[in-house]
Design a protein around this motif. Structure first.
Motif, PDB file in Angstrom:
ATOM      1  N   ASP A 116      44.131  32.919  39.975  1.00  0.00           N
ATOM      2  CA  ASP A 116      43.667  33.874  40.986  1.00  0.00           C
ATOM      3  C   ASP A 116      44.882  34.368  41.765  1.00  0.00           C
ATOM      4  O   ASP A 116      45.728  33.570  42.186  1.00  0.00           O
ATOM      5  N   LEU A 117      44.975  35.679  41.935  1.00  0.00           N
ATOM      6  CA  LEU A 117      46.147  36.275  42.592  1.00  0.00           C
ATOM      7  C   LEU A 117      45.942  36.487  44.086  1.00  0.00           C
ATOM      8  O   LEU A 117      46.789  37.102  44.746  1.00  0.00           O
ATOM      9  N   GLY A 118      44.844  35.985  44.611  1.00  0.00           N
ATOM     10  CA  GLY A 118      44.602  36.146  46.044  1.00  0.00           C
ATOM     11  C   GLY A 118      44.400  37.609  46.388  1.00  0.00           C
ATOM     12  O   GLY A 118      43.603  38.310  45.775  1.00  0.00           O
ATOM     13  N   GLY A 119      45.149  38.107  47.330  1.00  0.00           N
ATOM     14  CA  GLY A 119      45.024  39.499  47.730  1.00  0.00           C
ATOM     15  C   GLY A 119      45.859  40.458  46.912  1.00  0.00           C
ATOM     16  O   GLY A 119      45.834  41.671  47.140  1.00  0.00           O
ATOM     17  N   GLU A 120      46.608  39.940  45.940  1.00  0.00           N
ATOM     18  CA  GLU A 120      47.459  40.789  45.114  1.00  0.00           C
ATOM     19  C   GLU A 120      46.707  41.282  43.881  1.00  0.00           C
ATOM     20  O   GLU A 120      45.690  40.712  43.478  1.00  0.00           O
ATOM     21  N   THR A 121      47.223  42.338  43.268  1.00  0.00           N
ATOM     22  CA  THR A 121      46.612  42.875  42.053  1.00  0.00           C
ATOM     23  C   THR A 121      47.680  43.103  40.993  1.00  0.00           C
ATOM     24  O   THR A 121      48.854  43.303  41.308  1.00  0.00           O
ATOM     25  N   LYS A 176      52.194  34.934  43.696  1.00  0.00           N
ATOM     26  CA  LYS A 176      51.913  33.571  44.152  1.00  0.00           C
ATOM     27  C   LYS A 176      50.464  33.278  43.785  1.00  0.00           C
ATOM     28  O   LYS A 176      49.537  33.647  44.508  1.00  0.00           O
ATOM     29  N   ALA A 177      50.268  32.661  42.641  1.00  0.00           N
ATOM     30  CA  ALA A 177      48.925  32.492  42.098  1.00  0.00           C
ATOM     31  C   ALA A 177      48.382  31.092  42.335  1.00  0.00           C
ATOM     32  O   ALA A 177      49.135  30.134  42.557  1.00  0.00           O
ATOM     33  N   THR A 178      47.059  30.987  42.280  1.00  0.00           N
ATOM     34  CA  THR A 178      46.370  29.709  42.394  1.00  0.00           C
ATOM     35  C   THR A 178      45.579  29.464  41.123  1.00  0.00           C
ATOM     36  O   THR A 178      44.925  30.378  40.607  1.00  0.00           O
ATOM     37  N   SER A 200      45.276  36.986  28.181  1.00  0.00           N
ATOM     38  CA  SER A 200      43.997  37.115  27.489  1.00  0.00           C
ATOM     39  C   SER A 200      42.935  37.740  28.386  1.00  0.00           C
ATOM     40  O   SER A 200      41.820  38.010  27.937  1.00  0.00           O
ATOM     41  N   SER A 201      43.281  37.961  29.641  1.00  0.00           N
ATOM     42  CA  SER A 201      42.329  38.538  30.584  1.00  0.00           C
ATOM     43  C   SER A 201      42.152  40.026  30.353  1.00  0.00           C
ATOM     44  O   SER A 201      42.974  40.686  29.710  1.00  0.00           O
ATOM     45  N   ARG A 202      41.079  40.563  30.904  1.00  0.00           N
ATOM     46  CA  ARG A 202      40.806  41.988  30.796  1.00  0.00           C
ATOM     47  C   ARG A 202      41.667  42.743  31.805  1.00  0.00           C
ATOM     48  O   ARG A 202      41.791  42.309  32.950  1.00  0.00           O
ATOM     49  N   PRO A 203      42.226  43.882  31.414  1.00  0.00           N
ATOM     50  CA  PRO A 203      43.009  44.664  32.370  1.00  0.00           C
ATOM     51  C   PRO A 203      42.212  45.070  33.609  1.00  0.00           C
ATOM     52  O   PRO A 203      42.798  45.310  34.667  1.00  0.00           O
ATOM     53  N   SER A 204      40.888  45.127  33.485  1.00  0.00           N
ATOM     54  CA  SER A 204      40.050  45.502  34.630  1.00  0.00           C
ATOM     55  C   SER A 204      39.960  44.399  35.680  1.00  0.00           C
ATOM     56  O   SER A 204      39.554  44.657  36.825  1.00  0.00           O
ATOM     57  N   SER A 205      40.324  43.174  35.300  1.00  0.00           N
ATOM     58  CA  SER A 205      40.305  42.055  36.256  1.00  0.00           C
ATOM     59  C   SER A 205      41.627  42.027  37.007  1.00  0.00           C
ATOM     60  O   SER A 205      42.505  41.203  36.734  1.00  0.00           O
ATOM     61  N   HIS A 206      41.769  42.933  37.961  1.00  0.00           N
ATOM     62  CA  HIS A 206      43.068  43.151  38.596  1.00  0.00           C
ATOM     63  C   HIS A 206      43.554  41.989  39.461  1.00  0.00           C
ATOM     64  O   HIS A 206      44.752  41.891  39.737  1.00  0.00           O
ATOM     65  N   ASN A 207      42.659  41.128  39.898  1.00  0.00           N
ATOM     66  CA  ASN A 207      43.096  40.044  40.784  1.00  0.00           C
ATOM     67  C   ASN A 207      43.118  38.688  40.082  1.00  0.00           C
ATOM     68  O   ASN A 207      43.194  37.652  40.734  1.00  0.00           O
ATOM     69  N   GLN A 208      43.053  38.713  38.742  1.00  0.00           N
ATOM     70  CA  GLN A 208      43.100  37.466  37.981  1.00  0.00           C
ATOM     71  C   GLN A 208      43.952  37.642  36.725  1.00  0.00           C
ATOM     72  O   GLN A 208      44.045  38.736  36.179  1.00  0.00           O
TER      73      GLN A 208
END
Length: 271
Positions: free
Chosen positions: A51-56, A32-34, A86-94
């Motif tokens: 943004d994934l909120g509290g999810e990763t 459930k993304a924003t 296109s995001s970096r794998p290290s950006s776990h919450n986005q």
């Protein structure tokens, strides 16, 4: 049957069978993304950051996510469409994707004409098997337009994980300068990754653009570089392609003609 529905394709099992489920599928989730931001990177490509909120999310660079497009206008039901991350794998919450406008496209029209920052959207994934190999082979990457997405993710991942010595040639094709984007980011990566070479090329350069880089179809530019610039030595050449079926086929032929074996060509083909 009571609902007047039946499975049309069936197989009768006559002996014991084994079913193997790919391990990657166990990482698939519905998020459930924003929408955190929407940026125009060209006149017809938007960069959308969720943004994934509290999810990763855990994924390898090159994977894709499904955007769940809600009903809108004359579209009565929800629709899912795949977009490389296109995001970096290290950006776990986005999660970041690049969406190019396709006239009449259900998902692209929704993203370009209706989606706003702060909106909620369901995402499903990650999926796919497009990823770089764990080797020291020379990477020949080719893309155009929103095909930039998986390679942006791969390059930043290589930088962050210390894979800085691998030789990478990235050929990015566009018609004119207004179709080019992320040029500053790619040039900055060239300084941080000593063996990374970014080769942007225009097929239809316009007068007054001030373009002094390679020109011609990206397949022709790739062919010239393979013949004149890239010295593989004893290293294996690997092809990584992201684009339309036509582009994939043409690049595949150029690579095969220049000694890149078919089993060393990997691609993310747009439907």
């Amino acid at each position: 049957l009571k609902d007047n529905i039946r499975l049309a394709c069936q197989v009768k099992v006559k002996a014991d069978i084994g079913i193997e489920i790919p391990e990657d599928l166990f990482n698939v989730k519905q998020f459930k993304a924003t929408v955190k931001s929407i940026k125009d990177v060209t006149y017809d490509i938007k960069e959308v950051l969720f943004d994934l909120g509290g999810e990763t999310v855990d994924f390898e660079a090159g994977k894709y996510i499904q955007l769940v497009i809600p009903p809108y206008n004359k579209i009565k039901g929800s629709t899912q469409r795949a977009y490389s991350m296109s995001s970096r794998p290290s950006s776990h919450n986005q999660i970041e994707v690049l969406v190019r406008l396709v006239p009449g496209g259900i998902a692209t029209s929704y993203v370009h004409e209706h989606l706003k920052e702060g909106d909620k959207m369901d995402l499903v994934g990650p999926f796919g098997d497009f990823r770089r190999t764990k080797s020291d082979s020379i990477m020949l990457c080719v893309a155009g337009g929103s095909g930039m997405a998986p390679f942006k993710s791969m390059l930043y991942d290589m930088l962050e994980t210390g894979e800085t010595n691998r030789e990478v040639w990235y050929f990015f094709g566009a018609r004119t300068t207004k179709d080019m984007f992320y040029m500053d980011q790619m040039k900055a990566l060239e300084k941080k990754l000593p063996n990374f070479h970014f080769v942007p090329a225009l097929s239809e350069p316009q007068e007054g653009d001030g373009w002094d880089g390679p020109t011609g179809l990206i397949t022709d530019v790739l062919d010239r570089y393979l013949k004149e610039e890239i010295n593989s030595g004893n290293k294996v050449l690997e092809g990584y392609l992201c684009g339309s079926p036509g582009m994939i086929g043409a690049c595949n032929k150029v690579m095969n003609d220049n000694g890149v074996t078919q089993n060393n060509v990997y691609y993310d083909k747009f439907a």
